[in-house]
Design an enzyme around this catalytic site. Sequence first.
Site, PDB file in Angstrom:
ATOM      1  N   ASN A   1      39.943  30.001  33.329  1.00  0.00           N
ATOM      2  CA  ASN A   1      38.797  30.412  34.214  1.00  0.00           C
ATOM      3  C   ASN A   1      39.536  31.532  35.064  1.00  0.00           C
ATOM      4  O   ASN A   1      38.689  31.572  36.241  1.00  0.00           O
ATOM      5  CB  ASN A   1      38.092  29.273  34.691  1.00  0.00           C
ATOM      6  N   ARG A   2      40.637  32.084  34.854  1.00  0.00           N
ATOM      7  CA  ARG A   2      40.915  33.205  35.584  1.00  0.00           C
ATOM      8  C   ARG A   2      41.535  32.822  36.982  1.00  0.00           C
ATOM      9  O   ARG A   2      41.857  33.666  37.839  1.00  0.00           O
ATOM     10  CB  ARG A   2      40.013  34.379  35.899  1.00  0.00           C
ATOM     11  N   LEU A   3      41.656  31.507  37.027  1.00  0.00           N
ATOM     12  CA  LEU A   3      42.432  30.903  38.325  1.00  0.00           C
ATOM     13  C   LEU A   3      43.864  30.902  38.112  1.00  0.00           C
ATOM     14  O   LEU A   3      44.326  29.791  38.198  1.00  0.00           O
ATOM     15  CB  LEU A   3      41.737  29.430  38.597  1.00  0.00           C
TER      16      LEU A   3
END
Length: 214
Positions: free
Chosen positions: A191-193
């Site tokens: 999730n692009r975290l």
Amino acid sequence: MKDLSNYRKSYDKSELLETSIPEDPINLFNRWFHEVEDFGGVDEVNAMTVATIGLDGFPKSRVVLLKKFNEEGFVFYTNYNSQKGRAIAANPNVCLSFFWHSMERQVIIKGRAQKTSEIVSDGYFDSRPDGSKLGAIVSNQSEVIPSRSFLENNLKELERKFEGKEIPRPDFWGGFLVVPHEVEFWQGRPNRLHDRIQYVLQEDYSWSINRLSP
């Protein structure tokens, strides 16, 4: 114009947490380097991008090969009269970056470059195959040449000149040691975290450690 907005990838191979990192970024770099090497999927683990500020004021990046690293820093070799060599002579602040896609990792190193000693440069040059030695001598790196045949003909002349002889290192060719001031480790996460851990060198030569927002 080609639309790339649907190019997406899920990053889920690893994590980077403060509970599992050393106090020194070189130790973490060493760990990552060998993990990527053991994991496979990267032809040249030591390939890195070197970014400099050119004499024309523009940044320029190119891929070179890392040849040594230790607590002092990161070493690569080049023609000192090349664009990168002249850029470093004018402004030694450089940035190195590694992207190891097989393990979804990136390392960004900001530091200052300085020439290695002649002994170090001689030692590495002597370890190279003769073809690579002659290639370093014959190439006026970054200079305009009339044709490919011009380069190949000059190489043939050098081969005749040094046949059966020791090939000395030219004084315009040697190493740069990049002494790191800041090192950032990037680990892809879902999730692009992404995990981003930054090491910053302090006045007492210890390293502060920060987590950066992705």
